[in-house]
Design a protein around this motif. Structure first.
Motif, mmCIF file in Angstrom:
data_model
loop_
_atom_site.group_PDB
_atom_site.id
_atom_site.type_symbol
_atom_site.label_atom_id
_atom_site.label_comp_id
_atom_site.label_asym_id
_atom_site.label_seq_id
_atom_site.Cartn_x
_atom_site.Cartn_y
_atom_site.Cartn_z
ATOM 1 N N THR A 56 79.244 40.476 7.092
ATOM 2 C CA THR A 56 77.892 40.321 7.603
ATOM 3 C C THR A 56 77.773 39.097 8.497
ATOM 4 O O THR A 56 78.530 38.127 8.369
ATOM 5 N N ILE A 57 76.823 39.171 9.401
ATOM 6 C CA ILE A 57 76.523 38.074 10.316
ATOM 7 C C ILE A 57 75.023 37.884 10.309
ATOM 8 O O ILE A 57 74.274 38.871 10.314
ATOM 9 N N TYR A 58 74.584 36.630 10.318
ATOM 10 C CA TYR A 58 73.158 36.332 10.325
ATOM 11 C C TYR A 58 72.811 35.324 11.409
ATOM 12 O O TYR A 58 73.604 34.426 11.713
ATOM 13 N N ALA A 59 71.625 35.461 11.937
ATOM 14 C CA ALA A 59 71.092 34.421 12.811
ATOM 15 C C ALA A 59 70.847 33.175 11.969
ATOM 16 O O ALA A 59 70.470 33.266 10.799
ATOM 17 N N ASN A 60 71.045 32.016 12.573
ATOM 18 C CA ASN A 60 70.858 30.769 11.829
ATOM 19 C C ASN A 60 69.460 30.655 11.238
ATOM 20 O O ASN A 60 69.271 30.098 10.159
ATOM 21 N N SER A 61 68.495 31.195 11.937
ATOM 22 C CA SER A 61 67.099 31.061 11.516
ATOM 23 C C SER A 61 66.786 31.834 10.231
ATOM 24 O O SER A 61 65.760 31.571 9.602
ATOM 25 N N VAL A 62 67.642 32.770 9.849
ATOM 26 C CA VAL A 62 67.354 33.584 8.661
ATOM 27 C C VAL A 62 68.389 33.423 7.560
ATOM 28 O O VAL A 62 68.234 33.986 6.473
ATOM 29 N N LYS A 63 69.429 32.640 7.814
ATOM 30 C CA LYS A 63 70.472 32.445 6.806
ATOM 31 C C LYS A 63 69.875 31.891 5.517
ATOM 32 O O LYS A 63 69.070 30.958 5.543
ATOM 33 N N GLY A 64 70.282 32.478 4.411
ATOM 34 C CA GLY A 64 69.785 32.048 3.110
ATOM 35 C C GLY A 64 68.473 32.689 2.708
ATOM 36 O O GLY A 64 68.044 32.558 1.555
ATOM 37 N N ARG A 65 67.814 33.364 3.643
ATOM 38 C CA ARG A 65 66.534 34.008 3.334
ATOM 39 C C ARG A 65 66.616 35.525 3.437
ATOM 40 O O ARG A 65 65.944 36.242 2.700
ATOM 41 N N PHE A 66 67.408 36.019 4.390
ATOM 42 C CA PHE A 66 67.523 37.456 4.622
ATOM 43 C C PHE A 66 68.897 37.934 4.174
ATOM 44 O O PHE A 66 69.899 37.211 4.291
ATOM 45 N N THR A 67 68.946 39.180 3.714
ATOM 46 C CA THR A 67 70.208 39.799 3.323
ATOM 47 C C THR A 67 70.253 41.222 3.863
ATOM 48 O O THR A 67 69.309 41.990 3.654
ATOM 49 N N ILE A 68 71.346 41.545 4.542
ATOM 50 C CA ILE A 68 71.541 42.911 5.030
ATOM 51 C C ILE A 68 72.490 43.617 4.072
ATOM 52 O O ILE A 68 73.467 43.027 3.592
ATOM 53 N N SER A 69 72.177 44.865 3.792
ATOM 54 C CA SER A 69 73.032 45.653 2.899
ATOM 55 C C SER A 69 72.995 47.104 3.334
ATOM 56 O O SER A 69 72.153 47.488 4.159
ATOM 57 N N ARG A 70 73.888 47.885 2.796
ATOM 58 C CA ARG A 70 73.915 49.307 3.168
ATOM 59 C C ARG A 70 74.188 50.153 1.935
ATOM 60 O O ARG A 70 74.843 49.712 0.987
ATOM 61 N N ASP A 71 73.667 51.365 1.980
ATOM 62 C CA ASP A 71 73.909 52.362 0.950
ATOM 63 C C ASP A 71 74.534 53.564 1.648
ATOM 64 O O ASP A 71 73.821 54.341 2.288
ATOM 65 N N ASN A 72 75.838 53.678 1.557
ATOM 66 C CA ASN A 72 76.529 54.743 2.282
ATOM 67 C C ASN A 72 76.093 56.133 1.811
ATOM 68 O O ASN A 72 76.011 57.064 2.613
ATOM 69 N N ALA A 73 75.793 56.261 0.543
ATOM 70 C CA ALA A 73 75.384 57.569 0.009
ATOM 71 C C ALA A 73 74.043 58.016 0.591
ATOM 72 O O ALA A 73 73.793 59.211 0.737
ATOM 73 N N LYS A 74 73.195 57.051 0.915
ATOM 74 C CA LYS A 74 71.878 57.375 1.483
ATOM 75 C C LYS A 74 71.859 57.211 2.992
ATOM 76 O O LYS A 74 70.799 57.397 3.602
ATOM 77 N N ASN A 75 72.986 56.849 3.586
ATOM 78 C CA ASN A 75 73.055 56.633 5.041
ATOM 79 C C ASN A 75 71.960 55.682 5.504
ATOM 80 O O ASN A 75 71.290 55.922 6.525
ATOM 81 N N THR A 76 71.794 54.618 4.761
ATOM 82 C CA THR A 76 70.689 53.699 5.007
ATOM 83 C C THR A 76 71.172 52.255 4.974
ATOM 84 O O THR A 76 72.012 51.894 4.148
ATOM 85 N N VAL A 77 70.642 51.461 5.881
ATOM 86 C CA VAL A 77 70.873 50.024 5.910
ATOM 87 C C VAL A 77 69.549 49.332 5.628
ATOM 88 O O VAL A 77 68.496 49.770 6.111
ATOM 89 N N TYR A 78 69.622 48.265 4.854
ATOM 90 C CA TYR A 78 68.419 47.548 4.448
ATOM 91 C C TYR A 78 68.444 46.117 4.964
ATOM 92 O O TYR A 78 69.507 45.541 5.176
ATOM 93 N N LEU A 79 67.264 45.565 5.125
ATOM 94 C CA LEU A 79 67.126 44.143 5.395
ATOM 95 C C LEU A 79 66.146 43.591 4.368
ATOM 96 O O LEU A 79 64.959 43.902 4.416
ATOM 97 N N HIS A 80 66.682 42.804 3.449
ATOM 98 C CA HIS A 80 65.857 42.176 2.429
ATOM 99 C C HIS A 80 65.418 40.815 2.968
ATOM 100 O O HIS A 80 66.256 39.962 3.261
ATOM 101 N N MET A 81 64.131 40.620 3.079
ATOM 102 C CA MET A 81 63.595 39.403 3.673
ATOM 103 C C MET A 81 62.794 38.638 2.627
ATOM 104 O O MET A 81 61.807 39.162 2.092
ATOM 105 N N ASN A 82 63.230 37.430 2.336
ATOM 106 C CA ASN A 82 62.554 36.568 1.381
ATOM 107 C C ASN A 82 62.065 35.298 2.066
ATOM 108 O O ASN A 82 62.507 34.963 3.169
ATOM 109 N N SER A 83 61.183 34.590 1.407
ATOM 110 C CA SER A 83 60.656 33.321 1.925
ATOM 111 C C SER A 83 60.217 33.465 3.376
ATOM 112 O O SER A 83 60.555 32.645 4.235
ATOM 113 N N LEU A 84 59.460 34.483 3.641
ATOM 114 C CA LEU A 84 59.048 34.779 5.013
ATOM 115 C C LEU A 84 58.155 33.683 5.569
ATOM 116 O O LEU A 84 57.338 33.090 4.849
ATOM 117 N N LYS A 85 58.340 33.455 6.861
ATOM 118 C CA LYS A 85 57.582 32.422 7.579
ATOM 119 C C LYS A 85 56.790 33.081 8.699
ATOM 120 O O LYS A 85 57.167 34.153 9.192
#
Length: 114
Positions: A56-85
């Protein structure tokens, strides 16, 4: 290839959201998938990407707050966003690469405001 993004909305500062990007077919064929965003008056920028190996690669502005993940069985990629500004407010787009081809989903609006 169709990418369907969803999950945007209005959230207070410090809150969380999860964006989803559902592909019309298997995501195994993509070299990389990612999330980009475009705030009003700004250029579109990369937020997070996940390549076929799982790295994974993240922009510096979101490191530690956002997480990208994928579910191959659902053919879906997620972006979990915490501590939103408030500065995370933007239209978020899903993107996928297959060799030299690039596919974009429609945007989903994220508004961070009290």
């Amino acid at each position: 290839v169709q990418l369907q993004a969803s999950g945007g909305g209005l959230v207070q500062p410090g809150g969380s959201l999860r964006l989803s990007c559902a592909a019309s077919g298997s995501i195994f064929s993509f070299n990389a998938m990612g999330w980009y965003r475009q705030a009003q008056g700004n250029q579109r920028e990369m937020v997070a990407s996940i390549i076929s190996s799982g790295s994974t690669i993240y922009a510096n502005s979101v490191k530690g707050r956002f997480t990208i993940s994928r579910d191959n069985a659902k053919n879906t990629v997620y972006l979990h966003m915490n501590s939103l500004k408030p500065e995370d407010t933007a239209v978020y787009y899903c993107r996928a690469n297959r060799r030299s081809d690039v596919y974009w989903g429609q945007g989903t609006l994220v508004t961070v405001s009290s």
